[in-house]
Scaffold this motif. Structure first.
Motif, PDB file in Angstrom:
ATOM      1  N   THR A 167      25.897   6.777 -51.779  1.00  0.00           N
ATOM      2  CA  THR A 167      24.787   7.470 -51.134  1.00  0.00           C
ATOM      3  C   THR A 167      24.820   7.191 -49.636  1.00  0.00           C
ATOM      4  N   SER A 199      18.555  11.095 -57.341  1.00  0.00           N
ATOM      5  CA  SER A 199      18.819   9.967 -56.450  1.00  0.00           C
ATOM      6  C   SER A 199      20.294   9.599 -56.465  1.00  0.00           C
ATOM      7  N   GLN A 250      20.849  12.366 -53.177  1.00  0.00           N
ATOM      8  CA  GLN A 250      21.139  11.311 -52.211  1.00  0.00           C
ATOM      9  C   GLN A 250      22.633  11.011 -52.186  1.00  0.00           C
ATOM     10  N   GLY A 258      23.328  13.725 -49.480  1.00  0.00           N
ATOM     11  CA  GLY A 258      23.470  12.600 -48.565  1.00  0.00           C
ATOM     12  C   GLY A 258      24.914  12.299 -48.248  1.00  0.00           C
TER      13      GLY A 258
END
Length: 471
Positions: free
Chosen positions: A185, A230, A247, A267
């Motif tokens: 990430t 995430s 992410q 990300g």
């Protein structure tokens, strides 16, 4: 240094103490009578503490032909330079079980293989994920004065543990704390996330997804739906006008057809076969195998569209370091904007600041108009009614707030513009053809393409955008 009636030997030691030289100071009329012995030279060197690496042949030459070195330095000693240490590295043992690291591989001819891609690797609880190989300290050198010279130590690597991982006590290794999939990430943090799988499309039967982990979708993501993770997002089908935010990285096998709706934001990397009428942002790289058409694409480092077709037409592409494609534009000179050398978020921030400044200036203008009207009433009547006095105080306070806001915005605008000017190394690479209609921006330098180019690499050289043929 030794002096006689006829000559003087000057000794010069370099600032890094890795070299010493001697210079003969003498009058022209005395040259025929000068006799210099090796003892004279060694005594001069000793007075300056030069004891290491003395070249006997140079000393001998100086004594045999002193006239040759009047006001001319002769190097007579060399120190031993230190050997710098090597930077440490981070190894990823878990990759051995799944083959090479994720992502397309560049082939010998510069093209990229988008067909043999490894999956996001599955790991088991307790599995070793990363191992730090420490930097080396290097080897000391020796100055001509005999003292040691400390080497520059190598840079220590930094392990960046994320979620669901653990480190050993020495903080040199990272292990998986759960079964799951590895995901890098923001700022290269290493995570292991659980997996949420959708066995078909993301549609009204599934609804929006917001998962603390990695999401795998075995179908398509339809118009209007939202997927947030995430970890990573993998879509084995296509994505329409939907919102995807991860992410980690986003991989879409069958491409993006967004019809100017929704957005894709990762990300780390975004990887897909094609992008059409879409808004795509990646913190690291956007990697596309076929085409990018009429889209807004932003990448912190690279935009790569260098597959067998590898075509970019229309839209705005912004990359912090490099844009690579086989073909740019078409014979119709379709307007296409390529911007490199500055992180895309800086350009977005500058645009946002300029809009905020316009609003602030307009509000100031209106506030001044209001105060001017109240001042005219005051001059005509000698005083203001109570409600007008309250309005005057309110407008005066509003003006103070607006002035402070404008001052802060203008200061930040100058900072961003300075960063735009000073952008780092950047390139736009053309592996087949670039057609007219392209607007290139490197930092704040702008160049319009007015004729066709083939196999060219554009960079900034001596303050100008310059093209050179790719070998």
């Amino acid at each position: 240094m030794e002096a006689t009636r006829q000559f003087q030997i000057d000794v010069k030691v370099s600032p890094d103490k890795l070299e010493a030289g001697i210079i003969l100071r003498a009058e022209e009329k005395d040259l025929e009578h000068i006799l210099i012995t090796e003892k004279d030279v060694y005594q001069a060197l000793e007075q300056h503490r030069v004891t290491f690496g003395i070249r006997k042949d140079a000393v001998r030459e100086f004594c045999l032909m002193p006239a040759k070195f009047v006001n001319t330095m002769l190097t007579v000693a060399n120190g031993e330079p230190p050997v710098p240490g090597q930077d440490g590295t981070i190894e990823y043992p878990y990759l051995a079980s799944v083959g090479e690291e994720n992502g397309p591989k560049e082939m010998e001819d510069g093209r990229v293989d988008f067909y043999n891609l490894t999956s996001i690797p599955n790991v088991a609880k307790g599995q070793l994920l990363a191992r730090k190989k420490p930097a080396t300290s290097g080897k000391p050198g020796t100055a001509v004065t005999g003292e040691p010279i400390a080497p520059k130590a190598g840079k220590e690597p930094v392990l960046k543990p994320g979620k669901n991982v653990v480190q050993n006590q020495e903080r040199t290794m990272i292990y998986a704390a759960i079964d799951g999939q590895v995901s890098f990430t923001d700022k290269d943090k290493l995570n292991v996330f659980p997996i949420f799988e959708v066995n078909g499309d993301v549609d009204f039967g599934v609804g929006n997804i917001d998962f603390v982990g990695t999401v795998v979708i075995r179908g398509n993501v339809l118009n209007g739906f939202r997927v947030k993770a995430s970890g990573d997002i993998r879509v084995l089908g296509s994505v329409e006008g939907a919102e995807l935010e991860a992410q980690g990285s986003i991989e879409i096998k069958s491409g993006i057809v967004a019809q100017d709706k929704g957005s894709i934001k990762a990300g780390h990397n975004v990887q897909t076969s094609f992008i059409q009428n879409a808004n795509v942002t990646a913190g690291n790289q956007v990697i596309v195998s076929q085409s990018i058409m009429f889209s807004t694409v932003r990448a912190g480092k690279h935009i790569i569209c260098n597959g067998p077709k590898g075509i970019i037409i229309g839209g705005i592409l912004q990359a912090g370091e490099k844009i690579v494609a086989r073909v740019y534009g078409n014979t119709n000179a379709t307007p296409t904007v390529l911007e490199v050398g500055v992180k895309p978020e800086l350009r977005q921030e500058l645009s946002s600041i300029q809009k905020e400044l316009q609003n602030a200036y307009e509000n100031l203008r209106k506030t001044d108009q209001g105060l001017s009207v109240l001042n005219q009433i005051l001059q005509a009547n000698g005083e203001l009614p109570a409600d007008k006095r309250m309005m005057q105080v309110k407008l005066a306070n509003t003006r103070l707030v607006l002035e402070k806001e404008v001052k802060n915005l203008e200061a930040r605008r100058k900072e961003v513009e300075a960063e735009l000017v000073g952008g780092g190394p950047a390139a736009i690479e053309v592996y087949s053809n670039m057609y007219p209609g392209i607007k290139m921006t490197f930092g704040k330098l702008v160049h319009f393409i007015k004729h066709e180019y083939a196999r060219t690499r554009f960079i900034v050289l001596d303050g100008e955008i310059t093209g050179a043929t790719l070998m």
